[in-house]
Design a protein around this motif. Structure first.
Motif: not given
Length: 191
Positions: A146-148, A168-170, A188-191
Motif C-alpha cells: 500500500m502507499s504511505v 507500493a512505490t519503493t 524506511e530502510p536505507e538503500a
C-alpha cells in the motif's frame, strides 16, 4: 437422537413410549436436532409416578429434569417443561454467540497479545546495571502492499499503534507508527 427408556416397577408399553417420544419431539425441534441422546427413567412409588430425564446435547451440554405426579402424563409433562426451560437458555446462548461473530481478539485486529518470553539476556549498557531484558513475541502481521497515505489512514482508523506494510512505490518494508505527540512516524530502510 438415541432414546433410552427405562421402567422401574413399571412396564414400558408402546403407548408409554409414544407419549415420551411425542413430548421429546418438541425438544428436538427446539434444539434444531442437536440432541445426542436422552435417558428417561419412569418409576412407580405407591400412588405416584416419578419421571427422571437427562438430555445430552452437542457440545457436552447435559440438561436434567425430574418430576413427580399422580400419573405418567402429569409427571412427564412437568419433567419435559423443566427440560424445555433449560433448552431455551442453552439455545439463547448459542444464538447470541452466533450474532456476536468473531471476537476482536480472535480476528487479530486487537492490540498484539504478548506470548511467554522466548529469550532473555542481560543488558550490556553501563546505565542499566545488568538488568535482564526479555524479548516477547507479539503476533504475526500480514504485510500488505500500500502507499504511505493508505497506511496513514489505516493507522488513524485502527487501534494499533503501528503498521508494518510494503511500500507500493519503493517495494520495501516500512513501518508507520503513532508518535507520543499525536503525529505519525515512518521508518524506511536505507538503500
Amino acid at each position: 437422537m438415541r432414546l433410552e427408556l427405562t421402567g422401574r416397577h413399571v412396564t414400558i408399553t408402546p403407548v408409554t413410549r409414544k407419549a415420551v417420544e411425542r413430548r421429546l419431539a418438541r425438544l428436538a425441534r427446539l434444539l434444531n436436532d442437536s440432541i445426542v441422546s436422552i435417558q428417561v427413567v419412569v418409576s412407580r412409588e405407591k400412588s405416584r409416578t416419578h419421571v427422571d430425564m437427562t438430555l445430552h446435547a452437542r457440545g457436552d451440554h447435559f440438561l436434567h429434569g425430574a418430576a413427580t405426579g399422580r400419573n405418567l402424563t402429569a409427571a412427564l409433562g412437568a419433567a419435559t417443561e423443566k427440560l424445555e426451560h433449560q433448552a431455551q437458555k442453552l439455545k439463547s446462548k448459542w444464538t447470541t454467540r452466533k450474532r456476536q461473530g468473531v471476537s476482536a481478539a480472535k480476528s487479530g485486529s486487537a492490540a498484539p497479545r504478548p506470548e511467554p518470553a522466548r529469550r532473555e539476556f542481560t543488558a550490556a549498557s553501563p546505565g542499566e546495571g545488568g538488568a535482564t531484558v526479555r524479548i516477547v513475541r507479539a503476533r504475526r502481521y500480514a504485510v500488505k502492499p500500500m502507499s504511505v497515505d493508505e497506511a496513514a489512514l489505516e493507522v488513524a482508523e485502527g487501534r494499533d499503534a503501528f503498521l508494518v506494510f510494503r511500500n507500493a512505490t519503493t517495494d520495501t518494508i516500512n513501518v508507520l507508527f503513532r508518535r507520543p505527540d499525536g503525529h505519525l512516524g515512518l521508518i524506511e530502510p536505507e538503500a
